[in-house]
Design an enzyme around this catalytic site. Structure first.
Site, PDB file in Angstrom:
ATOM      1  CG  ASN A  89      -2.057  -0.959   1.114  1.00 11.96           C
ATOM      2  OD1 ASN A  89      -2.569  -1.198   0.031  1.00 11.96           O
ATOM      3  ND2 ASN A  89      -2.461  -1.529   2.236  1.00 11.96           N
ATOM      4  CE  LYS A 168      -5.614  -0.812  -2.375  1.00 16.51           C
ATOM      5  NZ  LYS A 168      -4.690  -1.948  -2.400  1.00 16.51           N
ATOM      6  CG  ASN A 186     -14.175  -1.071   4.110  1.00 19.73           C
ATOM      7  OD1 ASN A 186     -13.601  -0.823   5.171  1.00 19.73           O
ATOM      8  ND2 ASN A 186     -13.625  -1.793   3.157  1.00 19.73           N
ATOM      9  CB  SER A 235      -5.751  -3.859   5.541  1.00 21.21           C
ATOM     10  OG  SER A 235      -5.474  -2.570   5.032  1.00 21.21           O
TER      11      SER A 235
END
Length: 284
Positions: A89, A168, A186, A235
């Site tokens: 990420n 992203k 989410n 995450s």
């Protein structure tokens, strides 16, 4: 998850950081679980992480961004001819990639939802896709990148790596910290109008630093991710719940550094960053 899907039609080796995990995967294979209760077991090889990596067609590096420095020696010792693909990420790791000797380096973003249940079991919680681009070298992506025979694991290729990484980064920078601050899944970020308002405020600040593509299209893409993964725990929230270090420095920390270089102050992003750091310290 990569090992499970690619292992169905490729020879796969999982390199682990613990010898016990390598032994378990060699004995048991990888158990892949689905949301409907079905599961399958895929036989793969596994080796302890400090062995010499010399005979792979490609090496997919799946550690957290903050753990990359610990594996740089291992990666540097791998054959220069082996392409490396990084799926971290954020974008802070790009500087590390420049010191590697490999001729070919790829970067990728992963839209799937996945959770490791134990040393040899992974749960696939949301189907997305993997986006791949070349960071360094020449590589015929469509011809050479390993594809899974399973339609649940699609791969798309892009010419410009910054496009997929920034898209992203924006999604991670909005969804991950806010789910930590509000301790929600989410989907609540768009269902709750007050959470949604803060999501929009943060997006406006980030977009001022990374004006990629048409503004509303980019924002709607983030909203789409929230809706498609509405029942998922992010995450970063999982890391908080399990007492692990988060990737907040690699995500919001990176954005704040870029903003500082541009002479901009992102007050909402700074607030979210400090709040997550505080929650992380309390939980750890």
């Amino acid at each position: 998850m990569f090992g499970a899907y690619l292992g169905q039609n490729h020879e796969v080796t999982i390199f682990t950081k613990r010898e016990e995990q390598a032994q378990k995967i060699k004995e048991m294979g990888i158990r892949l679980c689905f949301q409907d209760g079905e599961e399958k077991v895929i036989a793969v090889d596994a080796k302890f992480g400090d062995c010499i990596i010399s005979d792979q067609d490609i090496l997919i590096v799946a550690v957290k961004q903050y753990d990359l420095p610990q594996v740089m020696t291992l990666l540097s010792s791998a054959s220069k001819a082996i392409p490396l693909c990084f799926i971290q990420n954020g974008m802070g790791h790009l500087e590390l990639l420049n010191i590697l000797p490999q001729k070919t380096i790829l970067v990728a973003t992963v839209e799937h939802g996945a959770k490791r249940l134990n040393d040899w079991t992974v749960s696939h919680n949301g189907v997305g896709q993997t986006n791949v681009s070349v960071y360094k070298g020449t590589y015929e992506m469509e011809k050479s990148f390993p594809m899974s025979a399973d339609p649940q694991f699609p791969v798309s290729f892009y010419e410009e790596y910054r496009t997929i990484l920034i898209n992203k980064l924006i999604a991670n920078a909005l969804i991950n910290p806010l789910t930590v601050v509000f301790q929600v899944k989410n989907g609540r970020l768009v269902d709750n109008p007050y959470y949604y308002e803060l999501l929009r405020l943060m997006f406006e600040e980030i977009y001022s630093i990374f004006p990629l593509g048409e503004k509303e299209e980019v924002f709607n893409g983030v909203i789409g991710i929230c809706k498609n993964t509405k029942h998922n725990t992010s995450s970063m929230l999982k890391d908080i719940q399990e007492g692990r270090k988060t990737e907040i420095d690699a995500i919001l920390g990176y954005i704040l550094k870029v903003a500082e270089r541009k002479g901009a102050k992102l007050k909402t992003i700074q607030m979210a960053y400090v709040m997550v750091k505080g929650i992380e310290q309390e939980r750890r």
